[in-house]
Motif scaffolding. Structure first.
Motif, PDB file in Angstrom:
ATOM      1  N   ASP A   1      40.084 -21.000  24.270  1.00 25.66           N
ATOM      2  CA  ASP A   1      39.167 -20.896  25.279  1.00 25.66           C
ATOM      3  C   ASP A   1      38.197 -21.643  25.097  1.00 25.66           C
ATOM      4  O   ASP A   1      37.063 -21.678  24.661  1.00 25.66           O
ATOM      5  CB  ASP A   1      38.655 -19.499  25.589  1.00 25.66           C
ATOM      6  CG  ASP A   1      37.908 -19.108  26.765  1.00 25.66           C
ATOM      7  OD1 ASP A   1      37.356 -20.220  27.594  1.00 25.66           O
ATOM      8  OD2 ASP A   1      37.702 -17.856  26.983  1.00 25.66           O
TER       9      ASP A   1
ATOM     10  N   GLU B   1      35.948 -22.921  27.286  1.00 29.38           N
ATOM     11  CA  GLU B   1      34.712 -22.416  27.736  1.00 29.38           C
ATOM     12  C   GLU B   1      33.661 -21.547  26.898  1.00 29.38           C
ATOM     13  O   GLU B   1      32.602 -21.740  26.540  1.00 29.38           O
ATOM     14  CB  GLU B   1      34.759 -21.933  29.266  1.00 29.38           C
ATOM     15  CG  GLU B   1      35.167 -22.959  30.328  1.00 29.38           C
ATOM     16  CD  GLU B   1      35.298 -22.569  31.885  1.00 29.38           C
ATOM     17  OE1 GLU B   1      34.935 -21.181  32.054  1.00 29.38           O
ATOM     18  OE2 GLU B   1      36.029 -23.246  32.529  1.00 29.38           O
ATOM     19  N   ALA B   2      34.582 -20.765  26.297  1.00 25.29           N
ATOM     20  CA  ALA B   2      33.914 -19.717  25.465  1.00 25.29           C
ATOM     21  C   ALA B   2      33.423 -20.281  24.277  1.00 25.29           C
ATOM     22  O   ALA B   2      32.361 -20.137  23.660  1.00 25.29           O
ATOM     23  CB  ALA B   2      34.883 -18.753  24.997  1.00 25.29           C
TER      24      ALA B   2
END
Length: 101
Positions: free
Chosen positions: A13, A15-16
């Motif tokens: 992920d 963005e995370a």
């Protein structure tokens, strides 16, 4: 001069990873004692094809002894303890003496 480099493969992920890395991990890393400068990117490109890395962190220290002391310090231990919270498998940490003109 002595350099520390961390090579991060692509996370599941992105963005995370970016949010945690910039909001939590980098503020911890910025506190490493004896560090002369640091920089990072979340925008890694290869000369040909796709880059195997998503992010790179670089830190400069005056010498290997100062780097070792920084990593053994309470701040360094906090940085190390935080790595499993965000780093993808296959993350590589390198350090070396810088030579050249």
């Amino acid at each position: 001069m002595h350099k520390l480099i961390v090579l991060y493969p692509h996370p599941a992920d992105p963005e995370a990873f970016a949010s945690y890395y910039e909001g939590t991990h980098l503020p911890l890393a910025a506190k490493l004692p004896g560090m002369l400068a640091w920089r990072y990117t979340l925008d890694v490109h290869a000369a040909a094809g796709d880059s195997p890395y998503f992010a790179i962190f670089e830190a400069d220290f005056p010498d290997a002894r100062t780097l070792g002391a920084a990593l053994e310090s309470p701040e360094g231990q906090a940085v190390s303890a935080d790595v499993p919270n965000y780093a993808p498998p296959g993350t590589i940490v390198l350090d070396y003496e810088v030579k050249g003109g």
